[in-house]
Design a protein around this motif. Structure first.
Motif, mmCIF file in Angstrom:
data_model
loop_
_atom_site.group_PDB
_atom_site.id
_atom_site.type_symbol
_atom_site.label_atom_id
_atom_site.label_comp_id
_atom_site.label_asym_id
_atom_site.label_seq_id
_atom_site.Cartn_x
_atom_site.Cartn_y
_atom_site.Cartn_z
ATOM 1 N N LYS A 64 -9.235 52.533 3.700
ATOM 2 C CA LYS A 64 -7.804 52.532 4.044
ATOM 3 C C LYS A 64 -7.507 51.475 5.096
ATOM 4 N N ARG A 65 -6.416 50.761 4.879
ATOM 5 C CA ARG A 65 -5.993 49.730 5.833
ATOM 6 C C ARG A 65 -4.996 50.297 6.825
ATOM 7 N N ASN A 66 -5.060 49.796 8.054
ATOM 8 C CA ASN A 66 -4.087 50.168 9.093
ATOM 9 C C ASN A 66 -3.851 51.675 9.155
ATOM 10 N N GLU A 67 -4.944 52.417 9.150
ATOM 11 C CA GLU A 67 -4.871 53.879 9.161
ATOM 12 C C GLU A 67 -4.684 54.395 10.592
ATOM 13 N N SER A 68 -3.645 55.211 10.788
ATOM 14 C CA SER A 68 -3.412 55.797 12.106
ATOM 15 C C SER A 68 -4.552 56.748 12.453
ATOM 16 N N LEU A 69 -5.044 56.628 13.671
ATOM 17 C CA LEU A 69 -6.179 57.453 14.086
ATOM 18 C C LEU A 69 -5.748 58.740 14.784
ATOM 19 N N LYS A 70 -4.447 58.934 14.940
ATOM 20 C CA LYS A 70 -3.955 60.140 15.628
ATOM 21 C C LYS A 70 -4.424 61.417 14.943
ATOM 22 N N GLY A 129 -3.596 57.592 19.841
ATOM 23 C CA GLY A 129 -4.282 56.382 19.388
ATOM 24 C C GLY A 129 -3.530 55.588 18.347
ATOM 25 N N GLY A 130 -3.850 54.311 18.302
ATOM 26 C CA GLY A 130 -3.234 53.401 17.348
ATOM 27 C C GLY A 130 -3.945 53.404 16.001
ATOM 28 N N GLY A 133 -3.338 50.565 21.142
ATOM 29 C CA GLY A 133 -3.418 49.366 20.303
ATOM 30 C C GLY A 133 -4.347 49.514 19.110
ATOM 31 N N GLY A 134 -5.074 50.635 19.067
ATOM 32 C CA GLY A 134 -5.939 50.906 17.925
ATOM 33 C C GLY A 134 -7.278 50.200 17.986
ATOM 34 N N ILE A 135 -7.945 50.138 16.834
ATOM 35 C CA ILE A 135 -9.315 49.637 16.730
ATOM 36 C C ILE A 135 -9.361 48.420 15.817
ATOM 37 N N VAL A 140 -15.624 61.852 28.290
ATOM 38 C CA VAL A 140 -14.965 61.302 27.115
ATOM 39 C C VAL A 140 -15.168 59.784 27.059
ATOM 40 N N LYS A 141 -15.112 59.270 25.856
ATOM 41 C CA LYS A 141 -15.278 57.835 25.632
ATOM 42 C C LYS A 141 -13.904 57.245 25.305
ATOM 43 N N ILE A 142 -13.553 56.160 25.974
ATOM 44 C CA ILE A 142 -12.280 55.482 25.709
ATOM 45 C C ILE A 142 -12.573 54.226 24.896
ATOM 46 N N VAL A 143 -11.908 54.109 23.751
ATOM 47 C CA VAL A 143 -12.171 52.977 22.845
ATOM 48 C C VAL A 143 -10.855 52.332 22.411
ATOM 49 N N GLY A 144 -10.966 51.126 21.878
ATOM 50 C CA GLY A 144 -9.794 50.461 21.313
ATOM 51 C C GLY A 144 -9.101 49.512 22.261
#
Length: 303
Positions: free
Chosen positions: A20-26, A34-35, A77-79, A297-301
């Motif tokens: 999947k493209r541009n999939e929201s991670l929320k 998350g983006g 801003g997402g991944i 917790v890990k912060i990513v993106g």
């Protein structure tokens, strides 16, 4: 290489409907923050997972493995690159006192399955919301039990996509640490050794731990669970509580009034709100008690 090319190439191994493209991670994180991911991939087999990891390594594409998203905050801003989600790798096999579990299975569900087979040792995990992969990477624990107490071996992918098997000792499991996280390995499966127990005692322990969790934790709100590691000689929640931070936060994020160790997404928070609330807590606790709170917790993106 373009996103188009990544998608075409990966479709050689992974079914196209699982890319999947541009999939929201929320919807894939417990914080509901998350983006978007450039490319979101759901492998159906361990071979498919290995192919994606190998491809990303060969083409120097950033790769993030996402489990149940319980101990992770994805920035707004997402991944960039590929997010590999192991939710379809969730097979559980029970052979006598041994349980072999794929990475995407939820640890609390495995705990309940073990209990149903009259196996003891896994009760501590009955309320942990993460996947087996995440639990292995951080040596998840609760109520006096830890993954390292019961795991015998773990099947992993190296960052190059090669499969290896490590024993309990080789996994270097300690408080919220492992060689998995240290070396950037990806968990495919884990093997646990339990003992036969008394069904009534197992059921009673799970009921007690479930009651403790439900009565003390803010499960009615999205959150990343316990945000901070336990500082030596202290309890993070007590330090935060004694800093008068409960009910305070930034934007829609707030330090829980039910359990000070949790930061909740109370009112449509952004990931920035959540992260700024973490920073605020760290700053105040440092000023008041001269204790550095280290994040669990890990912060990513990207912002």
């Amino acid at each position: 290489m373009t996103l188009n090319q990544w998608e075409l190439d990966l479709a050689q191994w992974v079914p196209a409907h699982n890319i999947k493209r541009n999939e929201s991670l929320k919807k894939y994180t417990m914080t509901k923050l998350g983006g978007k991911a450039d490319l979101f991939v759901l492998p159906e087999t361990e071979e498919q997972a290995a192919a994606v990891v190998k491809y990303a390594h060969e083409h120097q594409i950033p790769l993030l493995m996402l489990g149940n998203g319980s101990n992770m905050v994805v920035r707004d801003g997402g991944i960039r690159g590929i997010v590999l989600h192991f939710s379809l790798l969730n097979e559980v096999r029970i052979e006598g006192n041994t349980i072999i579990v794929q990475s995407g299975a939820l640890i609390k569900e495995v705990s309940k399955m073990a209990a149903a087979q009259c196996l003891t040792g896994f009760e501590f995990a009955c309320g942990i919301p993460g996947s087996i992969g995440g639990a292995m990477a951080m040596n998840a624990g609760a109520y006096g039990g830890e993954v390292k107490d019961i795991v015998t071996s773990c099947t992993l992918l190296t960052p190059e996509g090669e499969q290896i098997i490590l024993t309990n000792e080789q996994l270097e499991l300690s408080y919220r640490k492992s060689i998995i996280a240290k070396n950037g390995y990806y968990v495919l499966s884990a093997t646990f050794e339990l003992t036969h127990g008394d069904q009534q005692e197992i059921d009673a322990k799970i009921a007690d731990l479930t009651h403790q969790r439900e009565s003390k934790q803010p499960l009615e709100y999205p959150s990343a669970g316990s945000v901070f590691k336990r500082p030596p000689g202290y309890f993070a929640g007590k330090l935060i509580q004694d800093s008068d931070l409960q009910g305070k936060g930034v934007g829609g994020a707030e330090v829980s009034t039910k359990h000070a160790g949790f930061i909740i997404n109370k009112d449509n928070a952004s990931a920035t709100d959540y992260i700024e609330t973490i920073k605020m807590v760290q700053k105040v606790v440092k000023e008041k008690f001269n204790v550095d709170l280290e994040m669990e917790v890990k912060i990513v993106g990207e912002d």
